[in-house]
Design a protein around this motif. Structure first.
Motif, PDB file in Angstrom:
ATOM      1  N   LYS A   1      54.232  49.308  12.054  1.00  0.00           N
ATOM      2  CA  LYS A   1      54.139  50.089  13.286  1.00  0.00           C
ATOM      3  C   LYS A   1      52.700  50.387  13.680  1.00  0.00           C
ATOM      4  O   LYS A   1      52.388  50.542  14.859  1.00  0.00           O
ATOM      5  CB  LYS A   1      54.928  51.389  13.132  1.00  0.00           C
ATOM      6  CG  LYS A   1      56.404  51.157  12.803  1.00  0.00           C
ATOM      7  CD  LYS A   1      57.189  52.442  12.738  1.00  0.00           C
ATOM      8  CE  LYS A   1      57.368  53.059  14.105  1.00  0.00           C
ATOM      9  NZ  LYS A   1      58.261  54.238  14.061  1.00  0.00           N
TER      10      LYS A   1
ATOM     11  N   ALA B   1      58.093  50.515   8.907  1.00  0.00           N
ATOM     12  CA  ALA B   1      59.418  51.076   9.168  1.00  0.00           C
ATOM     13  C   ALA B   1      60.402  50.561   8.121  1.00  0.00           C
ATOM     14  O   ALA B   1      60.403  49.373   7.795  1.00  0.00           O
ATOM     15  CB  ALA B   1      59.884  50.690  10.570  1.00  0.00           C
TER      16      ALA B   1
ATOM     17  N   SER C   1      64.035  49.565   7.318  1.00  0.00           N
ATOM     18  CA  SER C   1      65.228  49.154   8.056  1.00  0.00           C
ATOM     19  C   SER C   1      66.385  48.832   7.121  1.00  0.00           C
ATOM     20  O   SER C   1      67.270  48.054   7.478  1.00  0.00           O
ATOM     21  CB  SER C   1      64.907  47.943   8.934  1.00  0.00           C
ATOM     22  OG  SER C   1      64.349  46.893   8.157  1.00  0.00           O
ATOM     23  N   ASP C   2      66.351  49.394   5.915  1.00  0.00           N
ATOM     24  CA  ASP C   2      67.401  49.171   4.916  1.00  0.00           C
ATOM     25  C   ASP C   2      67.499  47.694   4.549  1.00  0.00           C
ATOM     26  O   ASP C   2      68.590  47.164   4.339  1.00  0.00           O
ATOM     27  CB  ASP C   2      68.751  49.692   5.424  1.00  0.00           C
ATOM     28  CG  ASP C   2      69.744  49.921   4.282  1.00  0.00           C
ATOM     29  OD1 ASP C   2      69.285  50.140   3.144  1.00  0.00           O
ATOM     30  OD2 ASP C   2      70.958  49.858   4.522  1.00  0.00           O
TER      31      ASP C   2
ATOM     32  N   LYS D   1      64.627  63.475   9.557  1.00  0.00           N
ATOM     33  CA  LYS D   1      65.628  62.620  10.182  1.00  0.00           C
ATOM     34  C   LYS D   1      64.997  61.745  11.263  1.00  0.00           C
ATOM     35  O   LYS D   1      64.076  62.147  11.960  1.00  0.00           O
ATOM     36  CB  LYS D   1      66.744  63.478  10.792  1.00  0.00           C
ATOM     37  CG  LYS D   1      67.603  64.189   9.754  1.00  0.00           C
ATOM     38  CD  LYS D   1      68.737  64.944  10.423  1.00  0.00           C
ATOM     39  CE  LYS D   1      69.630  65.617   9.385  1.00  0.00           C
ATOM     40  NZ  LYS D   1      70.742  66.366  10.024  1.00  0.00           N
ATOM     41  N   ASN D   2      65.531  60.537  11.388  1.00  0.00           N
ATOM     42  CA  ASN D   2      65.080  59.568  12.398  1.00  0.00           C
ATOM     43  C   ASN D   2      63.609  59.199  12.243  1.00  0.00           C
ATOM     44  O   ASN D   2      62.930  58.865  13.218  1.00  0.00           O
ATOM     45  CB  ASN D   2      65.332  60.108  13.812  1.00  0.00           C
ATOM     46  CG  ASN D   2      66.791  60.437  14.056  1.00  0.00           C
ATOM     47  OD1 ASN D   2      67.682  59.723  13.599  1.00  0.00           O
ATOM     48  ND2 ASN D   2      67.040  61.529  14.768  1.00  0.00           N
ATOM     49  N   ASN D   3      63.099  59.265  11.014  1.00  0.00           N
ATOM     50  CA  ASN D   3      61.701  58.887  10.787  1.00  0.00           C
ATOM     51  C   ASN D   3      61.558  58.274   9.398  1.00  0.00           C
ATOM     52  O   ASN D   3      60.986  58.866   8.496  1.00  0.00           O
ATOM     53  CB  ASN D   3      60.778  60.098  10.930  1.00  0.00           C
ATOM     54  CG  ASN D   3      59.312  59.706  10.786  1.00  0.00           C
ATOM     55  OD1 ASN D   3      58.947  58.558  11.014  1.00  0.00           O
ATOM     56  ND2 ASN D   3      58.479  60.655  10.397  1.00  0.00           N
ATOM     57  N   ASN D   4      62.123  57.086   9.225  1.00  0.00           N
ATOM     58  CA  ASN D   4      62.055  56.400   7.934  1.00  0.00           C
ATOM     59  C   ASN D   4      60.858  55.453   7.897  1.00  0.00           C
ATOM     60  O   ASN D   4      61.002  54.236   7.806  1.00  0.00           O
ATOM     61  CB  ASN D   4      63.354  55.623   7.676  1.00  0.00           C
ATOM     62  CG  ASN D   4      64.524  56.549   7.420  1.00  0.00           C
ATOM     63  OD1 ASN D   4      64.345  57.735   7.199  1.00  0.00           O
ATOM     64  ND2 ASN D   4      65.722  56.005   7.456  1.00  0.00           N
ATOM     65  N   ASP D   5      59.668  56.025   7.976  1.00  0.00           N
ATOM     66  CA  ASP D   5      58.440  55.229   7.962  1.00  0.00           C
ATOM     67  C   ASP D   5      57.674  55.494   6.670  1.00  0.00           C
ATOM     68  O   ASP D   5      57.463  56.648   6.281  1.00  0.00           O
ATOM     69  CB  ASP D   5      57.549  55.569   9.162  1.00  0.00           C
ATOM     70  CG  ASP D   5      58.210  55.215  10.486  1.00  0.00           C
ATOM     71  OD1 ASP D   5      59.126  54.373  10.471  1.00  0.00           O
ATOM     72  OD2 ASP D   5      57.804  55.776  11.517  1.00  0.00           O
TER      73      ASP D   5
END
Length: 300
Positions: A175, A187, A189-190, A237-241
């Motif tokens: 990113k 990022a 992304s699993d 939450k919503n920030n898997n960086d």
């Protein structure tokens, strides 16, 4: 007795969790059929280097990791492993249509593995599981954030595209990054294959050359799954960086629970693009009056 008058209402369906045991294989040999039409491997279509859709180097290692999990009868994502002396001998091109067959062989005693494609070894190395991955890592002191990450995702992949890397999809996970490639943000992304490949991209950016480089070896790779998922749970939450660090003096890349040591790359020549054929004609023109003349007249 009123029980015959009472009936069950089956108008609604209720779903319950079904637990299945992880499959276990008795031998250390496994055949993998790769196809971009398969949902499990469709994302690999985004790994394009010099116009060729190549199987990611981290994809080979993940296949070996999965095989070890099957041998133990456990989910591979719950097993911390250590790779050593990994050598990438040959690249594998993924066709748009059709199937590529890979044979993964892992020796139970020594942990030596080999991946074969078309009767030829493409990757070799060693793997073993570990209950204490922290002891396998270097755990260096991470550099301070003195330099801002000025390169955006667009800037980063524009630079890589100039070098011959045409990444797309999950393989565009960086990113932001510093201009010298010492630090960045990736990022999550699993997807372990894309995540570790994004780590290698940071190292490529730090090479002071616009040559096309491909990985040829890794001295040691430690995957600490417990530490990795603990860091994910601690994220907002919503920030898997994940922050990623490339420490040049140690030839080390660190991000999340992954530590890559001793990455070796080789410069390869880029393919020459075949241009469209050009039809040329030669005409002889008089020097003074610019009148056209035929070749026969010009010779005589």
């Amino acid at each position: 007795m009123i029980s015959p008058l009472i009936k069950w209402d089956h108008s609604d369906d209720w779903y319950v969790t079904s637990y299945k045991m992880q499959k276990k294989i008795t031998s250390g040999e496994r055949i993998i059929e790769l196809s971009l039409a398969d949902d499990d491997y469709q994302y690999m279509a985004g790994h394009v280097i010099d116009g060729r859709n190549l199987l990611p180097a981290t994809g080979y290692l993940t296949f070996v990791w999965q095989t070890v999990g099957l041998m133990k009868g456990e989910l591979y994502t719950e097993i911390s492993v250590v790779f050593q002396d990994v050598k990438f001998l040959r690249a594998t091109t993924l066709p748009k249509e059709g199937i590529i067959e890979l044979t993964v062989v892992v020796q139970k005693g020594t942990g030596r593995f080999e991946i074969v494609e078309g009767g030829v070894a493409v990757v070799t190395g060693y793997i073993h599981t570990t209950l204490n991955p922290c002891m396998e890592k270097m755990n260096p002191k991470l550099p301070e954030k003195n330099e801002s990450e000025e390169m955006t995702c667009k800037d980063f992949y524009k630079e890589l595209r100039l070098r011959g890397y045409n990444y797309d999809g999950l393989f565009k996970g960086v990113k932001s990054a510093t201009t010298n490639g010492s630090r960045g943000t990736i990022a999550w992304s699993d997807n372990w294959v894309a995540f570790m490949d994004n780590m290698l991209q940071i190292q490529i950016l730090g090479i002071d050359s616009r040559s096309l480089c491909v990985p040829t070896g890794i001295q040691k790779l430690v995957i600490d799954t417990t530490s990795h998922f603990n860091q994910i749970r601690a994220m907002p939450k919503n920030n898997n960086d994940f922050p990623v660090y490339a420490i040049r003096k140690l030839n080390l890349i660190v991000s999340g629970g992954v530590e890559i040591r001793g990455l070796k790359v080789s410069v390869i020549p880029r393919r020459k693009r075949g241009g469209d054929p050009v039809l040329e004609s030669y005409k002889y023109v008089a020097h003074r009056d610019r009148a056209k003349m035929s070749l026969k007249e010009a010779v005589h």
